[in-house]
Design a protein around this motif. Structure first.
Motif, PDB file in Angstrom:
ATOM      1  N   GLY A 133       0.813  -1.207   0.000  1.00 60.74           N
ATOM      2  CA  GLY A 133       0.000   0.000   0.000  1.00 60.74           C
ATOM      3  C   GLY A 133       0.846   1.257   0.000  1.00 60.74           C
ATOM      4  N   VAL A 134       0.167   2.399   0.246  1.00 62.02           N
ATOM      5  CA  VAL A 134       0.832   3.702   0.172  1.00 62.02           C
ATOM      6  C   VAL A 134       0.701   4.493   1.483  1.00 62.02           C
ATOM      7  N   ASN A 135       0.422   3.786   2.573  1.00 59.65           N
ATOM      8  CA  ASN A 135       0.232   4.441   3.870  1.00 59.65           C
ATOM      9  C   ASN A 135      -0.936   5.420   3.827  1.00 59.65           C
ATOM     10  N   ALA A 136      -2.012   5.004   3.173  1.00 59.50           N
ATOM     11  CA  ALA A 136      -3.195   5.861   3.091  1.00 59.50           C
ATOM     12  C   ALA A 136      -3.784   6.132   4.465  1.00 59.50           C
ATOM     13  N   GLY A 137      -3.540   5.231   5.419  1.00 57.28           N
ATOM     14  CA  GLY A 137      -4.046   5.431   6.780  1.00 57.28           C
ATOM     15  C   GLY A 137      -3.244   6.422   7.600  1.00 57.28           C
ATOM     16  N   GLY A 138      -2.080   6.817   7.084  1.00 56.41           N
ATOM     17  CA  GLY A 138      -1.300   7.856   7.743  1.00 56.41           C
ATOM     18  C   GLY A 138      -0.550   7.412   8.982  1.00 56.41           C
ATOM     19  N   GLN A 139       0.189   6.290   8.891  1.00 57.12           N
ATOM     20  CA  GLN A 139       1.064   5.906  10.001  1.00 57.12           C
ATOM     21  C   GLN A 139       2.333   6.749   9.923  1.00 57.12           C
ATOM     22  N   HIS A 140       2.429   7.748  10.798  1.00 56.49           N
ATOM     23  CA  HIS A 140       3.546   8.680  10.795  1.00 56.49           C
ATOM     24  C   HIS A 140       4.042   8.894  12.213  1.00 56.49           C
ATOM     25  N   ASN A 141       5.328   9.129  12.375  1.00 51.55           N
ATOM     26  CA  ASN A 141       5.880   9.619  13.639  1.00 51.55           C
ATOM     27  C   ASN A 141       7.302  10.115  13.399  1.00 51.55           C
ATOM     28  N   PRO A 142       7.838  10.905  14.331  1.00 49.04           N
ATOM     29  CA  PRO A 142       9.194  11.434  14.182  1.00 49.04           C
ATOM     30  C   PRO A 142      10.258  10.588  14.881  1.00 49.04           C
ATOM     31  N   ASP A 143      10.006   9.279  15.018  1.00 53.96           N
ATOM     32  CA  ASP A 143      10.944   8.374  15.676  1.00 53.96           C
ATOM     33  C   ASP A 143      11.813   7.659  14.637  1.00 53.96           C
ATOM     34  N   ASN A 144      12.894   7.056  15.131  1.00 55.98           N
ATOM     35  CA  ASN A 144      13.674   6.133  14.304  1.00 55.98           C
ATOM     36  C   ASN A 144      14.209   5.044  15.218  1.00 55.98           C
ATOM     37  N   VAL A 145      13.516   3.918  15.246  1.00 53.33           N
ATOM     38  CA  VAL A 145      13.846   2.857  16.194  1.00 53.33           C
ATOM     39  C   VAL A 145      15.180   2.186  15.874  1.00 53.33           C
ATOM     40  N   ILE A 146      15.693   2.326  14.660  1.00 54.56           N
ATOM     41  CA  ILE A 146      17.011   1.766  14.340  1.00 54.56           C
ATOM     42  C   ILE A 146      18.115   2.654  14.889  1.00 54.56           C
ATOM     43  N   VAL A 147      18.079   3.911  14.548  1.00 51.28           N
ATOM     44  CA  VAL A 147      19.158   4.833  14.894  1.00 51.28           C
ATOM     45  C   VAL A 147      19.010   5.401  16.296  1.00 51.28           C
ATOM     46  N   ALA A 148      17.777   5.577  16.760  1.00 53.01           N
ATOM     47  CA  ALA A 148      17.546   6.172  18.082  1.00 53.01           C
ATOM     48  C   ALA A 148      16.471   5.405  18.840  1.00 53.01           C
ATOM     49  N   PRO A 149      16.733   4.131  19.168  1.00 46.53           N
ATOM     50  CA  PRO A 149      15.731   3.347  19.904  1.00 46.53           C
ATOM     51  C   PRO A 149      15.467   3.942  21.280  1.00 46.53           C
ATOM     52  N   GLY A 150      14.193   3.986  21.647  1.00 47.43           N
ATOM     53  CA  GLY A 150      13.828   4.497  22.967  1.00 47.43           C
ATOM     54  C   GLY A 150      13.781   6.004  23.072  1.00 47.43           C
ATOM     55  N   VAL A 151      14.069   6.708  21.982  1.00 55.46           N
ATOM     56  CA  VAL A 151      14.103   8.174  22.003  1.00 55.46           C
ATOM     57  C   VAL A 151      12.902   8.713  21.238  1.00 55.46           C
ATOM     58  N   ALA A 152      11.971   9.339  21.937  1.00 54.52           N
ATOM     59  CA  ALA A 152      10.838   9.972  21.273  1.00 54.52           C
ATOM     60  C   ALA A 152      11.337  11.163  20.463  1.00 54.52           C
ATOM     61  N   ASP A 153      10.830  11.323  19.259  1.00 56.81           N
ATOM     62  CA  ASP A 153      11.260  12.393  18.358  1.00 56.81           C
ATOM     63  C   ASP A 153      12.747  12.269  18.033  1.00 56.81           C
ATOM     64  N   GLY A 154      13.247  11.054  17.967  1.00 64.96           N
ATOM     65  CA  GLY A 154      14.664  10.851  17.690  1.00 64.96           C
ATOM     66  C   GLY A 154      15.069  11.251  16.292  1.00 64.96           C
ATOM     67  N   ALA A 155      14.120  11.333  15.359  1.00 62.24           N
ATOM     68  CA  ALA A 155      14.437  11.717  13.984  1.00 62.24           C
ATOM     69  C   ALA A 155      14.322  13.221  13.766  1.00 62.24           C
ATOM     70  N   GLN A 156      13.511  13.890  14.562  1.00 60.48           N
ATOM     71  CA  GLN A 156      13.227  15.319  14.399  1.00 60.48           C
ATOM     72  C   GLN A 156      12.655  15.640  13.018  1.00 60.48           C
ATOM     73  N   HIS A 157      12.136  14.647  12.349  1.00 61.05           N
ATOM     74  CA  HIS A 157      11.360  14.823  11.132  1.00 61.05           C
ATOM     75  C   HIS A 157      10.414  13.627  11.055  1.00 61.05           C
ATOM     76  N   THR A 158       9.418  13.705  10.203  1.00 60.06           N
ATOM     77  CA  THR A 158       8.354  12.702  10.180  1.00 60.06           C
ATOM     78  C   THR A 158       8.635  11.612   9.156  1.00 60.06           C
ATOM     79  N   HIS A 159       8.410  10.366   9.590  1.00 59.10           N
ATOM     80  CA  HIS A 159       8.587   9.226   8.700  1.00 59.10           C
ATOM     81  C   HIS A 159       7.242   8.685   8.227  1.00 59.10           C
ATOM     82  N   ASP A 160       7.251   8.190   7.006  1.00 59.54           N
ATOM     83  CA  ASP A 160       6.159   7.463   6.377  1.00 59.54           C
ATOM     84  C   ASP A 160       6.431   5.978   6.577  1.00 59.54           C
ATOM     85  N   TYR A 161       5.418   5.196   6.946  1.00 59.11           N
ATOM     86  CA  TYR A 161       5.616   3.762   7.176  1.00 59.11           C
ATOM     87  C   TYR A 161       4.658   2.940   6.317  1.00 59.11           C
TER      88      TYR A 161
END
Length: 390
Positions: A133-161
């Motif tokens: 699919g194309v993430n039509a449901g809008g699963q978004h957040n500014p985390d990155n569990v690979i690079v910054a696990p356990g850190v909320a807003d670890g990406a400081q930008h929004t990811h598409d999933y």
């Protein structure tokens, strides 16, 4: 009296005038959102220098803002980041992209050459695709569990999933394995990348972290299509990826780090076999869509699912022969292709860390393999037997 060179002269601007110029830049900048808060502009030859209370950020044409205290990298003669130290604070915010970050793709000379490694007798030439699919449901957040696990807003930008339906900074192997998926074949893997935004429209997250509060301005664009395809190796059969293998591609801080790990490509439908861009956004002709594409590393060390730099455990094949380095084995190579109905030509941008100015060279993507062992075996069998599956 000591003479002062013209380029050392600084004109301080009152707060009302600063606010006026900021508003004008945001309204009519033709893609250039040069917003600097709590600072004063000082005009210099070839660009603007914004001096903030807590530091200096360069943003403008012709200023070589160094990544090492003023002597380093610029973005194609269009200014640079003053320092590669931690991202600027809110009082230093600079928002791009520059108008010169865009190029009319019809005016770019063809740069795609068919110099792929020749396939050998033991090549694995099949493909395996997941339709997620194309993430039509809008699963978004500014985390990155690979690079910054356990850190909320670890990406400081929004990811598409797409794929795994719940991925955030708290995710573990166990929670990922327990989630559902948007993929029709049961692939529970996590596929994610920074969103693309239409900067002419206000986003729903205008005042939130990962969004406008961190310089990511505009309405999130839903891709028109997403293709997720695993490919083989031109010199050998592929072996199964281990479950929970982490892989990243590109560099979210390539604007200040340099382009060594930059790996994303930009193009337009109808031009992909002619022109691929690394450091420019394409302006596509009428009826053509913007294309983002990623090709992940596919030579695994055979032991680790991650590494300290998130790269050393899985590396690229030799670009000339396609062979993996000694001590590494070929696994299915993940490729991703995203298309977008083009927004307002020079008014779209990929989300980025503060200080990265939404430069196209900072585009990147992340992957966590959560396929079941059975599904991974199917993928490997398809690829090694030369079939196209999915």
């Amino acid at each position: 009296m000591r003479n002062r060179r013209p380029h050392d002269r600084r004109r301080r601007m009152s707060k009302p005038r600063l606010a006026m110029f900021t508003a004008l830049a945001m309204i009519g900048g033709g893609g250039l959102f040069g917003l600097v808060t709590q600072g004063a502009f000082a005009h210099e030859s070839g660009g603007q220098k914004a001096t903030a209370q807590q530091g200096t950020v360069y943003h403008g044409r012709g200023i070589q803002g160094g990544q090492n205290g003023g002597t380093g990298r610029n973005r194609g003669n269009n200014g640079g980041q003053a320092s590669a130290s931690p991202s600027p604070s809110a009082s230093q915010t600079v928002i791009g992209p520059l108008a010169s970050d865009f190029v009319d793709i019809t005016k770019v000379a063809p740069n795609v050459r068919n110099n792929a490694p020749r396939k050998g007798a033991n090549a694995s030439s099949g493909t395996f695709s997941s339709r997620c699919g194309v993430n039509a449901g809008g699963q978004h957040n500014p985390d990155n569990v690979i690079v910054a696990p356990g850190v909320a807003d670890g990406a400081q930008h929004t990811h598409d999933y797409v794929g795994n339906v719940k991925v955030d900074n708290t995710s573990s192997n166990g929670t990922l394995a327990a989630q559902g998926t948007s993929c029709t074949n049961g692939d529970q893997s996590a596929y994610y990348w920074p969103v693309l935004r239409d900067q002419t429209k206000q986003g729903a997250d205008a005042n939130q972290k990962g969004g406008g509060a961190e310089g990511n301005i505009g309405s999130v664009l839903t891709p028109a299509s997403i293709q997720i395809t695993f490919k083989g190796n031109p010199t050998s059969k592929v072996t199964a990826m281990p479950r929970f293998l982490r892989v990243i591609t590109g560099d979210a801080k390539a604007f200040t780090n340099g382009t060594k790990n930059a790996n994303a490509s930009w193009s337009c439908t109808g031009f992909e076999n002619k022109v691929q861009l690394k450091d420019k956004y394409p302006i596509c002709p009428a009826g053509s869509k913007v294309v983002r594409s990623f090709a992940f590393s596919s030579c695994w060390d055979g032991r680790n699912i991650d590494s300290a730099d998130h790269r050393s455990h899985i590396v690229g094949a030799d670009p000339n022969t396609g062979a993996c380095p000694q001590g590494f084995k070929a696994v299915p190579q993940l490729t991703e292709r995203l298309t977008f109905t083009e927004p307002n030509r020079t008014r779209f941008a990929v989300d980025s860390f503060p200080g990265q100015q939404h430069a196209p060279v900072t585009d990147h993507a992340d992957f966590i393999n959560v396929m079941s062992d059975q599904l991974m075996r199917q993928a490997v069998n398809c690829i090694n037997s030369g079939r196209r599956c999915g």
